[in-house]
Design an enzyme around this catalytic site. Structure first.
Site, PDB file in Angstrom:
ATOM      1  N   GLU A 106       0.786  -1.230   0.000  1.00 47.07           N
ATOM      2  CA  GLU A 106       0.000   0.000   0.000  1.00 47.07           C
ATOM      3  C   GLU A 106       0.821   1.285   0.000  1.00 47.07           C
ATOM      4  O   GLU A 106       0.401   2.280  -0.576  1.00 47.07           O
ATOM      5  CB  GLU A 106      -0.939   0.000   1.231  1.00 47.07           C
ATOM      6  CG  GLU A 106      -1.981  -1.103   1.235  1.00 47.07           C
ATOM      7  CD  GLU A 106      -2.974  -0.960   0.091  1.00 47.07           C
ATOM      8  OE1 GLU A 106      -3.214   0.168  -0.376  1.00 47.07           O
ATOM      9  OE2 GLU A 106      -3.515  -1.999  -0.343  1.00 47.07           O
ATOM     10  N   SER A 375     -48.440 -14.813  48.160  1.00 49.60           N
ATOM     11  CA  SER A 375     -47.877 -15.398  49.379  1.00 49.60           C
ATOM     12  C   SER A 375     -46.364 -15.513  49.358  1.00 49.60           C
ATOM     13  O   SER A 375     -45.760 -15.814  50.395  1.00 49.60           O
ATOM     14  CB  SER A 375     -48.491 -16.776  49.619  1.00 49.60           C
ATOM     15  OG  SER A 375     -49.874 -16.652  49.895  1.00 49.60           O
TER      16      SER A 375
END
Length: 683
Positions: A106, A375
């Site tokens: 690159e 409960s």
């Protein structure tokens, strides 16, 4: 005289002989001055430009990285990103072969220019002028990074100008190594893979630091055209580019000819890039995000796109078992919803979480939904009662009763109108879920005492201190209820539930770590006495006795049912779990819903603890065991026909011996049954 005339004439004749030379000399000096001025001005302008660009901050680099969420064993739960699947890796952890191959492919002069390649610019300018448009770019690594970080990929002059500015700023603000590191983590390698680490795993199924020279050269050739040079789409073309890169590395003496030869001959084995799947625990994943932001103070964008690794408390095996248990129990009713949360009582670590039937249909997490617990709330009342001096042998009459609150009658009823119609103990009231007993206890100790106990146990929802609070009429969440029972399982130590163990940055730094949080809210003796009574819920005659068909180990807990909600909260020494079933629209529950709740809870606990050795609830100091006559609630005598083992806080145990069952006279014990009948007949 003549001589003077001649000299004058000769001197005055120089300008007339060389008029052009004089004019060019003056113009030359003027041009030189202007050239020097322009040069100084240019240098000054360049210095000012550099200083300006140096002082002007760059936008934060947009290198969105994939955040990974893993369970307690390191197994993947989910990942977050912006569609760019990326695992950030520092430059020093990348192999030299990949770095060198990338530079050759690159930007060979990367470490020798300041962001721009003059030769590349001239070449690109000539091509662009000939074509009349921007057809080619210089494409140094810094320019590519500037374009990928901040700009689009359109080919316009305005974009090129912005690119030049950003390129210069990158070079001014970052070192070459930092720029290269950002580039290698930002660039796209095809097949949904961003950055070298993700690409190495996608193409070769290995981390980047293990790449060979041949693999590095192959990867380095892909970014120029991910579709064109992908070895998975065109292996021949990709191989040609790999060979060209290896040859270039040899020419530039980056590698030896022998190393290049071996790399060219290496047979590469490619893997199939994984496709990101859905979260394996979506409701829990959402809790992790919320906790990372709200509890640990991390920025949400960092959490979702910062390449973090979040280690959680979840056990995926338990999670799968929880999902299976809930799916099986909810299948019979189309609209029936449910929630399950399971925690390690010794740490508060969330081990499993199911927030509903189908996350794709509804993302609402019902673990945090507020519903009437029924409960399952009663142990809060009884714990407060133990602290206020009541004991498991405390007796209230189980029969239809009217209570008065603010001069208004309140008439609770037992389930299906079933009453013992006699005095019962706290242990029996818990096992049979007697509502009248709970109200008696609640009013005896005072409603505010129940509220205070609930707060200590982890319930922070608004609680209305009225008689019906004892029956669970104030809405709470499964997330809160599981804390109550986990505290009992932990011997009175309260651990706030947590989902995150630690959060690591991409470089391994620990950004956040959960610190153990615990608070002693009950004595171990109080927790054990309550646990012993809650064990009876799962025994014959208890409201959850059917769970015993699933779970063959010591277990304690409490059921809860209202017209709209069905609950079971319970625990072993190793795991505390709460299950809720109901409709989102508060519709009445169909018959048999409680059975489904018990099935979901029991089957999950069975599977989750299948490989865990059963542990008993150990008896702590400060607890006394006494044989009690259940009819009188006193110490059982030798003639009491039935006795039960009951545990008391030391100092509160009954000392009086039962007198309901007197011993028979000696002659009656020795007489025959026929003699006793005759004696009875004649009085």
């Amino acid at each position: 005289m003549a001589d003077n005339i001649d000299r004058t004439t000769s001197t005055n004749s120089i300008p007339s002989i060389f008029p052009a030379v004089g004019r060019w000399w003056r113009r030359g000096r003027l041009l030189l001055r202007w050239a020097l001025f322009c040069l100084l001005a240019g240098v000054g302008l360049a210095i000012l430009t550099v200083l300006y660009l140096k002082s002007k901050p760059l936008p934060p680099p947009d290198i969105g990285m994939t955040t990974q969420i893993v369970d307690v064993r390191g197994r993947a739960i989910d990942q977050w990103d912006k569609g760019e699947h990326r695992n950030y890796i520092p430059l020093k952890q990348l192999p030299a072969s990949l770095i060198q191959a990338t530079l050759i492919a690159e930007d060979r002069q990367f470490y020798h220019h300041h962001g721009f390649s003059p030769r590349g610019i001239l070449r690109a300018a000539w091509v662009n002028l000939r074509s009349g448009r921007v057809a080619q770019g210089a494409s140094t690594i810094t320019q590519q990074l500037a374009r990928n970080l901040y700009l689009t990929h359109d080919r316009t002059w305005s974009r090129k100008l912005k690119e030049a500015i950003y390129t210069a700023q990158l070079e001014l603000h970052f070192s070459k190594d930092e720029i290269l590191e950002m580039y290698l983590n930002k660039i796209y390698y095809g097949h949904g893979s961003y950055g070298a680490e993700r690409a190495a795993r996608a193409y070769f199924g290995k981390p980047a630091h293990r790449l060979t020279l041949a693999e590095s050269a192959m990867l380095a050739g892909i970014p120029r055209g991910p579709r064109w040079y992908s070895p998975l789409q065109n292996e021949t073309r990709a191989k040609q580019r790999q060979l060209a890169i290896l040859d270039a590395m040899t020419r530039h003496r980056t590698i030896t000819a022998q190393a290049a030869k071996q790399a060219k001959q290496e047979q590469l084995v490619f893997s199939t890039p994984p496709k990101p799947g859905p979260a394996r625990a979506p409701w829990f994943r959402d809790v992790v995000l919320n906790e990372a932001v709200s509890r640990f103070g991390l920025d949400e964008a960092l959490v979702q796109n910062g390449g973090l690794r979040i280690y959680t408390t979840l056990d995926l095996s338990m999670q799968e078992q929880a999902e299976h248990a809930m799916e099986h129990s909810l299948a019979a009713q189309p609209d029936l919803e449910g929630a399950l949360i399971s925690v390690d009582p010794q740490t508060g670590h969330i081990k499993a979480m199911v927030g509903g039937k189908d996350y794709r249909r509804s993302q609402f997490n019902r673990v945090f939904a507020k519903r009437q617990p029924g409960s399952t709330f009663k142990p809060v009342v009884y714990l407060a009662a133990l602290e206020r001096g009541l004991t498991p042998a405390a007796r209230f009459e189980s029969k239809p009763t009217s209570f008065f609150h603010e001069e208004k009658p309140y008439r609770p009823t037992n389930y299906h109108g079933r009453y013992a119609n006699r005095f019962i103990s706290m242990g029996e009231a818990i096992a049979t879920s007697d509502n009248v007993y709970a109200i008696h206890t609640h009013l005896t100790i005072g409603e505010e005492e129940t509220v205070r106990m609930a707060r200590r146990l982890g319930i922070h929802s608004p609680l209305n201190p009225v008689p019906s609070l004892a029956l669970g009429t104030s809405d709470v969440s499964p997330y809160e209820m599981v804390q109550v029972y986990a505290t009992l399982a932990a011997g009175g130590m309260h651990h706030p539930p947590t989902s995150i163990l630690r959060v690591e940055a991409p470089d391994g730094r620990v950004l956040a770590q959960a610190k153990p949080q615990e608070e002693k809210v009950l004595s171990p003796a109080e927790a054990f006495v309550m646990t012993h009574m809650l064990k009876k819920v799962f025994q014959p005659g208890g409201t959850a006795n059917r769970v015993k068909q699933f779970l063959k180990r010591p277990v304690a807990g409490k059921t809860g049912s209202t017209d709209w909600d069905s609950w079971l909260s319970g625990y072993t020494p190793d795991l505390a779990t709460t299950v809720w079933l109901g409709f989102d629209q508060h519709r009445p529950l169909p018959q048999g819903t409680s059975r489904l709740t018990h099935q979901a809870w029991g089957s999950f606990m069975r599977d989750a603890l299948a490989h865990v050795k059963p542990h008993r609830f150990s008896v702590p100091q400060g607890v006394v065991r006494v044989k009690i006559d259940p009819e009188s609630g006193l110490v059982a005598g030798s003639e009491c026909p039935r006795t039960i083992d009951s545990y008391f806080l030391q100092g509160t145990e009954p000392r009086q011996t039962c007198s309901l069952h007197h011993p028979k006279p000696k002659e009656e014990r020795n007489s025959s049954w026929w003699e006793r009948i005759i004696k009875w007949w004649f009085g």
